[in-house]
Design a protein around this motif. Sequence first.
Motif, PDB file in Angstrom:
ATOM      1  N   ASN A 113      52.242  76.809  58.990  1.00 28.31           N
ATOM      2  CA  ASN A 113      51.203  75.926  58.460  1.00 28.31           C
ATOM      3  C   ASN A 113      49.823  76.543  58.652  1.00 28.31           C
ATOM      4  O   ASN A 113      49.678  77.656  59.166  1.00 28.31           O
ATOM      5  CB  ASN A 113      51.289  74.534  59.098  1.00 28.31           C
ATOM      6  CG  ASN A 113      50.988  74.545  60.591  1.00 28.31           C
ATOM      7  OD1 ASN A 113      50.443  75.499  61.141  1.00 28.31           O
ATOM      8  ND2 ASN A 113      51.348  73.458  61.271  1.00 28.31           N
ATOM      9  N   MET A 133      56.899  75.750  61.124  1.00 29.47           N
ATOM     10  CA  MET A 133      57.444  74.400  60.931  1.00 29.47           C
ATOM     11  C   MET A 133      58.677  74.488  60.042  1.00 29.47           C
ATOM     12  O   MET A 133      58.735  75.286  59.101  1.00 29.47           O
ATOM     13  CB  MET A 133      56.410  73.474  60.268  1.00 29.47           C
ATOM     14  CG  MET A 133      55.037  73.479  60.904  1.00 29.47           C
ATOM     15  SD  MET A 133      54.994  72.772  62.559  1.00 29.47           S
ATOM     16  CE  MET A 133      55.065  71.023  62.168  1.00 29.47           C
ATOM     17  N   TRP A 134      59.667  73.655  60.346  1.00 31.41           N
ATOM     18  CA  TRP A 134      60.809  73.528  59.441  1.00 31.41           C
ATOM     19  C   TRP A 134      60.411  72.605  58.296  1.00 31.41           C
ATOM     20  O   TRP A 134      59.889  71.520  58.531  1.00 31.41           O
ATOM     21  CB  TRP A 134      62.020  72.952  60.169  1.00 31.41           C
ATOM     22  CG  TRP A 134      62.673  73.880  61.145  1.00 31.41           C
ATOM     23  CD1 TRP A 134      62.637  73.823  62.504  1.00 31.41           C
ATOM     24  CD2 TRP A 134      63.480  75.022  60.821  1.00 31.41           C
ATOM     25  NE1 TRP A 134      63.351  74.849  63.059  1.00 31.41           N
ATOM     26  CE2 TRP A 134      63.891  75.606  62.042  1.00 31.41           C
ATOM     27  CE3 TRP A 134      63.886  75.600  59.625  1.00 31.41           C
ATOM     28  CZ2 TRP A 134      64.688  76.742  62.098  1.00 31.41           C
ATOM     29  CZ3 TRP A 134      64.693  76.738  59.672  1.00 31.41           C
ATOM     30  CH2 TRP A 134      65.088  77.302  60.896  1.00 31.41           C
ATOM     31  N   ALA A 163      60.648  76.691  66.083  1.00 30.05           N
ATOM     32  CA  ALA A 163      59.535  75.848  65.632  1.00 30.05           C
ATOM     33  C   ALA A 163      59.398  74.653  66.574  1.00 30.05           C
ATOM     34  O   ALA A 163      59.731  73.519  66.227  1.00 30.05           O
ATOM     35  CB  ALA A 163      59.763  75.371  64.197  1.00 30.05           C
ATOM     36  N   GLU A 197      49.605  68.379  57.371  1.00 33.44           N
ATOM     37  CA  GLU A 197      50.881  67.971  57.982  1.00 33.44           C
ATOM     38  C   GLU A 197      51.335  66.642  57.398  1.00 33.44           C
ATOM     39  O   GLU A 197      50.522  65.783  57.066  1.00 33.44           O
ATOM     40  CB  GLU A 197      50.738  67.828  59.503  1.00 33.44           C
ATOM     41  CG  GLU A 197      50.272  69.077  60.229  1.00 33.44           C
ATOM     42  CD  GLU A 197      51.343  70.145  60.311  1.00 33.44           C
ATOM     43  OE1 GLU A 197      52.491  69.869  59.908  1.00 33.44           O
ATOM     44  OE2 GLU A 197      51.034  71.260  60.762  1.00 33.44           O
ATOM     45  N   GLN A 212      63.679  68.973  62.436  1.00 31.01           N
ATOM     46  CA  GLN A 212      64.529  69.981  63.051  1.00 31.01           C
ATOM     47  C   GLN A 212      65.887  69.989  62.353  1.00 31.01           C
ATOM     48  O   GLN A 212      66.379  68.952  61.908  1.00 31.01           O
ATOM     49  CB  GLN A 212      64.726  69.687  64.542  1.00 31.01           C
ATOM     50  CG  GLN A 212      63.486  69.888  65.400  1.00 31.01           C
ATOM     51  CD  GLN A 212      63.106  71.350  65.539  1.00 31.01           C
ATOM     52  OE1 GLN A 212      63.943  72.246  65.398  1.00 31.01           O
ATOM     53  NE2 GLN A 212      61.826  71.623  65.813  1.00 31.01           N
ATOM     54  N   SER A 252      57.558  71.495  65.363  1.00 30.78           N
ATOM     55  CA  SER A 252      58.000  70.880  64.112  1.00 30.78           C
ATOM     56  C   SER A 252      58.680  69.541  64.378  1.00 30.78           C
ATOM     57  O   SER A 252      59.612  69.453  65.185  1.00 30.78           O
ATOM     58  CB  SER A 252      58.963  71.822  63.381  1.00 30.78           C
ATOM     59  OG  SER A 252      59.447  71.215  62.206  1.00 30.78           O
TER      60      SER A 252
END
Length: 506
Positions: free
Chosen positions: A474, A480-481, A402, A173, A408, A405
């Motif tokens: 992920n 996730m964006w 998401a 991440e 956004q 995330s």
Amino acid sequence: MNRANIMQESTRSPIVPKEKTHDVASKEQSYVPLRIDESERMLAQAMSSLPTAERDKIIEEVHGVYKPIEEEAGFVSKKLAALDSEISMHKNDAYEIALKQNRSFVEDYDFRLMFLRSEGFVASAACNRMMQFLKLKQIYFGEGKITKDITFLDLSEDDILSLRTGAIQVLSEKDRSGRAVVAVLPSLWNQQQTPENMMRASYLLEMSLIRDPDVQKRGVVYIYYDTKPYNSGLSAPDAAMVSLAKIHKASMPVRYAAYHICLRDRSGYHSIGHAISKKEDIVKGISHYGDDKECLLKLQGFGILVSCFPINSEGTMNLDAHLEWVQQQREDVIAETTHPRSTRGSTIKSSNVAALPAPQQQLQRRDTLESIFADDSEEDILVDGSQPPSDEAALARAAEMAPRSALQPAIIDVVLGRGRWFQYFPGNISFREFLEERDVEYNEASRTDKVNMTKSIVAELRASGRRFLKLERNQRGSDMWIEVGDKEIYKKVSQCYRTVRKKDRN
């Protein structure tokens, strides 16, 4: 790490002998180890000597509030011209070799742009880094590979062993500012491998990161983490490793955003992280002292997602995510070898629009552009029935897709994906309108002008604050964006116009 676990598909050794790398390292000023208190005094002196504005800028970057330079088309063109002028005056032997092998490689727009980004668009510094990079590549992998994109298969067995140890790894991440994070764990370095093995492994890892233009712009955060209790017989960092790491860092087209140095206490010598810092960016280093729990807490305060750090607060190591990343690198290059990118991609069915009146042709063009950015083969996910969603509903739906995330979509962003919701996202509608305004100009342009026009369009859109986003799952299974790189957008824009032109002909 057991050698039996190594992936057997890649066993070729680099062409260049190890001693050649040491020859280059020997040209550097001799490495003189400093104790931590001496290193901290140097940091304080360097920081106090900076003008207030520059010091504030560095502090902002370290804390993740640095705003990347706006890359307006005119600005980028001017800087690329300045870089070209610098190259003509300062090109080295490695550059000349690259020109003979593949001129387009070293004159490529994106290749040169990553060096400008790494040096804050200072052309002279970008030129110097570019020349050093080509020389470094020659040293690491041999003259024959200067203009080749290095992949997993170009590493030797010992290079891959060094990579698999996890001594250097990318966190799964990004930090809260959207920057990639690399952890350096010297305790995992296998002494059976040489510093050269580790540097070639680092090369592959870093180049895999900076394929993403957003990483080039925002930079990379490095964490040097060594919190094991020190013994009374503590020695200074390995001199050969320090010398090679210093050359490596000065050559790679990476924007080094911040360095976190995590140590057990202030006893002993400074780390390699301190040793390789240039005078002008040593001020980006932050030292943290304590056990694992204390250091992780401090990293968390700087926006590092410690939940994906390979060491937890109890000191337990987990390399699963890293080994999955290594395996993915291997699988990607095998897939690329088996199915080259040029043969991939979806085909758009063409329909006859020649007989349609002009207004209807324009509507058909819009439908074509919509079809490229939204594949209706999957379930329709409009949030309010048959009508396009309101801005508020579109953003709410994006957050639902998401929820974990940190990144956004905004209303002006372009989101790539399948389903009519994507098709009618507000930013996608304005993006299609933007392309339509340039339809005639693009179709009448030459092939070279089309390439330049595509890059100019993307640069203009980015300069307006638009981002290009897509959903990606992920390693923890969460959607996730993420931002899409320029090259993918170039292809998408070209595909839009190419498909419209094909429909017009039919």
